[in-house]
Design a protein around this motif. Structure first.
Motif, PDB file in Angstrom:
ATOM      1  N   THR A 214      10.087   6.520 -11.253  1.00 35.87           N
ATOM      2  CA  THR A 214      10.163   5.950 -10.274  1.00 35.87           C
ATOM      3  C   THR A 214       9.854   7.737  -9.629  1.00 35.87           C
ATOM      4  N   GLN A 215      10.075   8.653 -10.016  1.00 37.56           N
ATOM      5  CA  GLN A 215       9.740  10.036  -8.604  1.00 37.56           C
ATOM      6  C   GLN A 215       8.328  10.253  -9.494  1.00 37.56           C
ATOM      7  N   ASP A 216       7.968  10.201 -10.572  1.00 37.14           N
ATOM      8  CA  ASP A 216       6.792  10.699 -11.045  1.00 37.14           C
ATOM      9  C   ASP A 216       5.778   9.855 -10.591  1.00 37.14           C
ATOM     10  N   PHE A 217       6.131   8.032 -10.622  1.00 34.68           N
ATOM     11  CA  PHE A 217       5.333   7.713  -9.660  1.00 34.68           C
ATOM     12  C   PHE A 217       4.982   8.370  -8.262  1.00 34.68           C
ATOM     13  N   LEU A 218       5.732   7.693  -7.315  1.00 37.04           N
ATOM     14  CA  LEU A 218       5.449   8.850  -6.073  1.00 37.04           C
ATOM     15  C   LEU A 218       4.779  10.114  -5.735  1.00 37.04           C
ATOM     16  N   GLU A 219       5.655  11.316  -6.966  1.00 39.90           N
ATOM     17  CA  GLU A 219       4.550  12.226  -7.117  1.00 39.90           C
ATOM     18  C   GLU A 219       2.948  11.962  -7.642  1.00 39.90           C
ATOM     19  N   TRP A 220       3.005  10.938  -8.603  1.00 42.41           N
ATOM     20  CA  TRP A 220       1.103  10.608  -8.464  1.00 42.41           C
ATOM     21  C   TRP A 220       0.503  10.213  -7.081  1.00 42.41           C
ATOM     22  N   LEU A 221       1.133   9.405  -6.739  1.00 39.98           N
ATOM     23  CA  LEU A 221       0.751   8.501  -5.668  1.00 39.98           C
ATOM     24  C   LEU A 221       0.655   9.695  -4.190  1.00 39.98           C
ATOM     25  N   GLU A 222       1.470  10.834  -4.271  1.00 40.18           N
ATOM     26  CA  GLU A 222       1.159  11.345  -2.820  1.00 40.18           C
ATOM     27  C   GLU A 222       0.118  12.602  -3.555  1.00 40.18           C
ATOM     28  N   GLU A 223      -0.134  12.670  -4.458  1.00 38.93           N
ATOM     29  CA  GLU A 223      -1.127  13.969  -5.494  1.00 38.93           C
ATOM     30  C   GLU A 223      -2.169  12.201  -5.165  1.00 38.93           C
ATOM     31  N   ASP A 224      -2.273  11.516  -5.520  1.00 37.52           N
ATOM     32  CA  ASP A 224      -3.826  10.866  -5.105  1.00 37.52           C
ATOM     33  C   ASP A 224      -4.599  10.948  -3.666  1.00 37.52           C
ATOM     34  N   SER A 225      -3.176  10.385  -3.156  1.00 33.89           N
ATOM     35  CA  SER A 225      -3.344  10.229  -1.580  1.00 33.89           C
ATOM     36  C   SER A 225      -4.214  11.509  -1.149  1.00 33.89           C
ATOM     37  N   SER A 226      -3.736  12.943  -0.946  1.00 33.01           N
ATOM     38  CA  SER A 226      -3.981  13.917  -0.899  1.00 33.01           C
ATOM     39  C   SER A 226      -5.110  14.232  -1.809  1.00 33.01           C
ATOM     40  N   SER A 227      -5.119  13.928  -2.362  1.00 36.77           N
ATOM     41  CA  SER A 227      -7.227  14.482  -2.995  1.00 36.77           C
ATOM     42  C   SER A 227      -8.189  13.437  -2.589  1.00 36.77           C
TER      43      SER A 227
ATOM     44  N   ASN B  93       1.181  -0.779  -0.044  1.00 32.71           N
ATOM     45  CA  ASN B  93       0.218   0.286  -0.009  1.00 32.71           C
ATOM     46  C   ASN B  93       0.965   1.288   0.128  1.00 32.71           C
ATOM     47  N   GLU B  94      -0.042   2.302   0.393  1.00 30.84           N
ATOM     48  CA  GLU B  94       0.498   3.537  -0.736  1.00 30.84           C
ATOM     49  C   GLU B  94       1.651   4.352   1.419  1.00 30.84           C
ATOM     50  N   GLN B  95       1.355   3.626   2.215  1.00 26.04           N
ATOM     51  CA  GLN B  95       1.995   3.853   3.109  1.00 26.04           C
ATOM     52  C   GLN B  95       3.248   3.431   3.966  1.00 26.04           C
ATOM     53  N   ALA B  96       3.519   1.950   2.614  1.00 28.54           N
ATOM     54  CA  ALA B  96       4.776   1.397   2.714  1.00 28.54           C
ATOM     55  C   ALA B  96       6.074   1.704   2.193  1.00 28.54           C
ATOM     56  N   ILE B  97       5.019   2.155   0.478  1.00 30.95           N
ATOM     57  CA  ILE B  97       5.628   3.292   0.102  1.00 30.95           C
ATOM     58  C   ILE B  97       6.086   3.917   0.248  1.00 30.95           C
ATOM     59  N   PHE B  98       5.720   5.108   1.415  1.00 30.73           N
ATOM     60  CA  PHE B  98       5.953   6.392   1.712  1.00 30.73           C
ATOM     61  C   PHE B  98       7.179   6.394   2.442  1.00 30.73           C
ATOM     62  N   GLU B  99       7.123   5.560   3.398  1.00 29.52           N
ATOM     63  CA  GLU B  99       7.583   5.101   4.380  1.00 29.52           C
ATOM     64  C   GLU B  99       9.327   4.603   3.514  1.00 29.52           C
ATOM     65  N   TRP B 100       9.204   3.577   2.784  1.00 30.37           N
ATOM     66  CA  TRP B 100      10.061   3.460   1.518  1.00 30.37           C
ATOM     67  C   TRP B 100      11.239   4.779   1.340  1.00 30.37           C
ATOM     68  N   ALA B 101      10.326   5.141   0.759  1.00 35.95           N
ATOM     69  CA  ALA B 101      10.253   6.829  -0.287  1.00 35.95           C
ATOM     70  C   ALA B 101      11.295   7.212   1.451  1.00 35.95           C
ATOM     71  N   SER B 102      10.656   7.481   2.100  1.00 37.02           N
ATOM     72  CA  SER B 102      11.071   9.035   2.858  1.00 37.02           C
ATOM     73  C   SER B 102      12.917   7.866   3.488  1.00 37.02           C
ATOM     74  N   ASP B 103      12.323   7.112   3.653  1.00 35.82           N
ATOM     75  CA  ASP B 103      13.964   6.255   3.896  1.00 35.82           C
ATOM     76  C   ASP B 103      15.833   6.301   2.579  1.00 35.82           C
ATOM     77  N   ARG B 104      14.493   6.406   1.560  1.00 37.71           N
ATOM     78  CA  ARG B 104      15.851   7.362   0.402  1.00 37.71           C
ATOM     79  C   ARG B 104      16.417   8.349  -0.079  1.00 37.71           C
ATOM     80  N   LYS B 105      14.960   9.034   0.468  1.00 36.12           N
ATOM     81  CA  LYS B 105      15.270  10.736   0.223  1.00 36.12           C
ATOM     82  C   LYS B 105      16.803  11.179   0.737  1.00 36.12           C
ATOM     83  N   GLU B 106      17.437  10.681   1.600  1.00 32.52           N
ATOM     84  CA  GLU B 106      18.989  11.248   1.868  1.00 32.52           C
ATOM     85  C   GLU B 106      19.741  10.798   1.148  1.00 32.52           C
ATOM     86  N   GLU B 107      19.189   9.613   0.813  1.00 30.39           N
ATOM     87  CA  GLU B 107      20.647   8.705  -0.751  1.00 30.39           C
ATOM     88  C   GLU B 107      21.179   9.643  -1.752  1.00 30.39           C
ATOM     89  N   GLY B 108      22.610   9.923  -1.674  1.00 33.23           N
ATOM     90  CA  GLY B 108      22.457  10.760  -3.094  1.00 33.23           C
ATOM     91  C   GLY B 108      22.706  10.255  -4.007  1.00 33.23           C
TER      92      GLY B 108
END
Length: 936
Positions: A907-920, A878-893
């Protein structure tokens, strides 16, 4: 010897109409090579030529450890006498090596027991009545032999078993153990423990709780007791021994200074505090619940591990009093319920009784699956020692001569089961604990034997045991030694801390210190044999040879190593090896030198014939055969024997450096030899643990983005990720070692393999049960199961459709999830498991799972994004697991492989769409709530 116990079972007689006979199981094999080359030499021959000639057909005829003499009596006699005195009526002897030699010896010995009374079929010419049954499996059958009117011995031939787990599984399959409890005993144990209290305690716990399946006997010995000054003194040696051995403390008792006599001279400041019976291969750490009958909550015997953990569920009970201790030794005696055997049959991957079975059982957290194991502490004055290697063999031997295991002492050999000992040896104890054969039979006749003769100028310093028909010359020194029958020690010799097993000749001026000399061996004049050496059957150490410390020589040919994990068989290196080389600066002596018998006379090399019989070289049919295997650079021009080189340790990886592995094997052999300083082992363990704390248990730098690491190559990053994954296989989220996890097992790979072997034509529920079973056996998690299953799905998919396009990849994945989705829904308990699925995809895309095919497909844009989105659409993650994974990886160079994968544009486009969909969706939900409030 155990105290007499007339009751054959500890259960209440009212519980059973017919009381079950008390049964015992004796593991005759230690499944180790610590006594090699002695235990792969043919049994019963003192001749070097026969040792060589018999090696082509040695299987089953080699000498098992239980037939090695301990103070001139085979260890098996001590063990059987102990079990019979403990009330055992049926003994099952499990053997996989030396089975022919062992069965023949038991049959011969039982035939001399006049009290034997048998109802079995078959009678051998020596009088022993036996019945023999052939088995379809495990390479052998069984023979039932009547030992006495109170004891029968069933010999079980498990020649295909290479470890204790296999032997116990085969025993369970035969369904012969009926008594509850039964005694399970290791073959290398010597003890005088009274088992009645331990058995009664086990029976009472068993009545209240069926999960109480085992009680392990433990001996309190104290800790290591080394201070910093002792550890820094690496050049110190242990040359001193207590002069008055009668005042020595029990070496197995705690380090209690109050129990020591005040007039006792202090022994060496370093080694007197080291428990001498500790093994050089394990360092036992226990967690005991003192308030619940010493229930064992942690069993960790790995000396290189710096961190151990105890499941927190054990702390829920406020009445528990948990103590961590390293002050106990495992004495190798267990009180068991038949459920123990059933557990081995259920868990087919258990090979080791302690490090796997016990360690995993006590660490089980699931309430309904727990098997409770308890400890029983030996009382002060009770003795138990294991002679699992030669260093401890010598210590146990000396303890027995110091009478710590009374009534198991040489002057009692003429009583009880020893009355029909083949040598008919009877001993008396003299001053300073010097034991000497009385020289006459128990009936008063000479029985063809004469008392040992000792030169008037010879010094005898106890503990010391002189067997029958020994001849000791003038000006000799014998101290802390055991001489078997028919041994000759000529003038001017020194034999200290050594064992001569019979028919041995030590010529003029030879010096032996900390040596085991097997039957029929000869040490020529002027030779010097240093500590830790072993001279095999029929071997000859040449004149004036200096045999360097820890050298082992044998006439046995090399043994092929048939097994790559058990350490049961051995392959030793070629006779060309001379790493332990010694020098010989004298000419060969007369090969016909032999010994004397009868009344005492001056012992010379010309009078040795009657004692030894023909020398090894006299009876050789082919001298070239002897020369072909002999290391003359080591044993001298007139010597016979090759240097034994041990095989690498059990945990040796074939990819490791061969020289390092061989060095580790040699170091292990040294630590198991007479005279080795255990303080060195303790310091090595401490160093290993400190290095592991510094380097091996830190997760902080796994994905570090420091400047140095950012500049490394992609190959270096991959290697770092591999090492991090290996570390995490044995660590929990807090960096703690996972209790119950078998050493060297990669649970994710094992779970993946289980999924790969599963046929999709079978119900997925079968696979779930199999994964769950493995999870419990290795204390794994559902996250591990999810990782392994996801890897298997992708590998199966790419096998069917190699190098697919992103579109075909998604289509194939959706089709596969039609079957595998049910499994993921049943093992995904929350976001942790769903994140584990994403992590497995990540590792496959980066190639850290050593699969280049998956990396080539998933690493390319936009494959990773499409697979991640498909798993989301199919409700695997689900999106919660994906968001938690993404939060951990944002610190990666972006320069790191992991960062480059995460920052891919699809991958970033999918995460952006997922955030927008979750917000809506959340905004829509808020609007609906507002509308409801307005309507109100």
């Amino acid at each position: 010897m155990g105290r007499s116990n007339n009751t054959s079972s500890t259960s209440d007689p009212s519980d059973n109409k017919h009381e079950q006979k008390l049964q015992a199981v004796l593991l005759a094999d230690t499944f180790s090579n610590s006594f090699h080359p002695i235990t792969f030499e043919p049994y019963g021959s003192d001749d070097a030529s026969e040792n060589i000639n018999n090696n082509n057909n040695v299987k089953g005829k080699e000498r098992p450890l239980v037939l090695c003499p301990l103070n001139n009596v085979p260890l098996l006699h001590h063990t059987i006498d102990f079990l019979q005195g403990s009330g055992v009526e049926e003994l099952f002897l499990l053997a996989s090596s030396g089975v022919d030699a062992l069965e023949g010896y038991i049959r011969k010995f039982a035939g001399g027991n006049k009290n034997a009374n048998s109802s079995t079929t078959g009678e051998h010419q020596d009088g022993a009545k036996t019945s023999y049954h052939k088995s379809e499996s495990s390479g052998g059958g069984s023979a039932k032999i009547v030992w006495s009117s109170k004891l029968t011995i069933t010999m079980l031939r498990f020649t295909d078993c290479t470890n204790a787990g296999d032997a116990l599984r085969e025993l369970d399959r035969r369904n012969v153990i009926k008594s509850d409890p039964f005694i399970l005993m290791q073959g290398d144990v010597v003890s005088n423990v009274d088992l009645r209290e331990a058995m009664e305690g086990h029976a009472q716990r068993r009545k209240k709780d069926n999960a109480a399946i085992m009680t392990i006997l433990l001996q309190e010995v104290g800790g290591w007791g080394l201070d910093e000054d002792d550890e820094d003194d690496d050049n110190a040696t242990d040359k001193e021994e207590e002069a008055d051995s009668t005042t020595m403390d029990n070496p197995n008792s705690p380090n209690d200074s109050s129990s020591r006599p005040s007039n006792k001279r202090k022994v060496h400041s370093r080694n007197h505090q080291l428990p001498p019976l500790r093994s050089s291969t394990d360092d036992l750490l226990l967690a005991l619940d003192k308030s619940h009958h010493n229930r064992i909550l942690l069993w960790d015997s790995n000396p290189s591990r710096s961190i151990s953990s105890i499941p927190t569920i054990f702390f829920n009970d406020n009445t528990s009093n948990i103590a961590l201790t390293r002050n106990y030794l495992d004495v190798g005696i267990d009180i068991c319920s038949p459920d123990v055997l059933a557990r081995f049959s259920d868990e087919f991957d258990y090979r080791q009784l302690r490090s796997q079975f016990v360690a995993n059982c006590v660490a089980e957290e699931e309430i309904g699956l727990q098997s409770r194991i308890f400890g029983h502490m030996l009382a002060r004055g009770e003795y138990a020692g294991r002679m699992g290697d030669m260093r401890r063999y010598h210590r146990v031997s000396m303890d027995l001569l110091r009478r710590w295991c009374y009534p198991l002492v040489p002057d009692n050999y003429g009583h009880q089961s020893y009355e029909h000992h083949p040598a008919e040896a009877s001993y008396v104890v003299e001053r300073h604990l010097v034991y000497r054969d009385v020289g006459v039979g128990r009936s008063g006749s000479s029985s063809g034997r004469s008392r040992s003769h000792v030169g008037r100028s010879t010094q005898l310093l106890g503990p010391l045991l002189l067997g029958p028909n020994n001849s000791i010359g003038e000006r000799c020194t014998l101290q802390r030694a055991v001489l078997g029958p028919n041994c000759t020690v000529m003038d001017g010799c020194s034999v200290v801390d050594s064992h001569l097993w019979g028919n041995v000749v030590v010529e003029e001026g030879a010096r032996l210190n900390g040596v085991i000399v097997c039957e029929g061996a000869i040490v020529r004049a002027g030779a010097l044999v240093e500590r830790g050496c072993v001279i095999g059957r029929g071997c000859i150490v040449g004149e004036k040879v200096h045999l360097k410390e820890f050298t082992r020589i044998t006439c046995a040919a090399e043994v092929e190593d048939d097994d790559d994990y058990s350490g049961f068989d051995d392959s030793s290196s070629s006779s060309e090896e001379d790493e332990s080389s010694s020098s010989s600066d004298g000419n060969s002596s007369d090969d016909d030198d032999e010994g004397s018998e009868g009344s005492y006379e001056k012992v010379t090399s010309s009078t040795a014939k009657a004692v030894v019989g023909s020398s090894a070289l006299d009876t050789m049919a082919d001298r070239s055969t002897i020369d072909a295997i002999t290391n003359h650079a080591v044993v001298g021009k007139d010597g016979v024997g090759r240097v034994y080189i041990p095989s690498p340790p059990d945990d040796y990886d074939s990819d490791d450096d061969e020289e390092e592995a061989q060095a580790a094997a040699l170091e292990l052999m040294k630590s198991q030899s007479i005279g080795y300083d255990m303080a060195l082992t303790y310091q090595k363990w401490k160093k290993m643990q400190m290095e592991e704390e510094d380097d091996g248990f830190s997760l902080d730098g796994i994905n570090s983005d420091s400047d140095d690491e950012m500049a490394t190559s992609d190959d270096d990053w991959t290697n770092d990720a591999d090492r991090a994954a290996d570390n995490m296989n044995h660590l929990d989220d807090e960096g703690m070692q996972i209790t119950g996890r078998q050493k060297g097992v990669d649970v994710v790979k094992e779970l993946r393999d289980i999924c790969l072997e599963h046929e999709i034509s079978s119900p997925v529920e079968n696979l779930r049960i199999e994964l769950n079973s493995f999870k419990f056996s290795q204390n794994a998690t559902y996250a591990d199961c999810c990782k392994g299953a996801m890897m298997a799905v992708m590998e199966k998919l790419l096998e069917e459709v190699p190098s697919p396009s992103p579109g075909k990849l998604v289509a194939s994945l959706k089709k596969s999830l039609g079957y595998w989705g049910t499994l993921f829904q049943s093992i995904c308990m929350g976001s942790e498991e769903e994140k584990a699925i994403i992590h497995s995809l990540e590792s496959m895309a980066l190639g850290t799972n050593n699969n280049g095919a998956t990396a080539a497909v998933l690493g390319k844009e936009p494959a990773f994004r499409f697979v991640l989105q498909t798993l989301h659409d199919q409700e695997i993650v689900n999106e919660q697991a994906i968001f938690e994974w993404a939060s951990d990886r944002k610190e990666e160079g972006k320069d790191s492989p992991m960062g480059a994968l995460f920052w891919q544009k699809p991958t970033q486009d999918f995460l952006e769409w997922l955030e927008e969909d979750s917000s809506s969706e959340s905004g829509s939900g808020s609007d609906d709530d507002d509308d409801d409030e307005d309507s109100d």
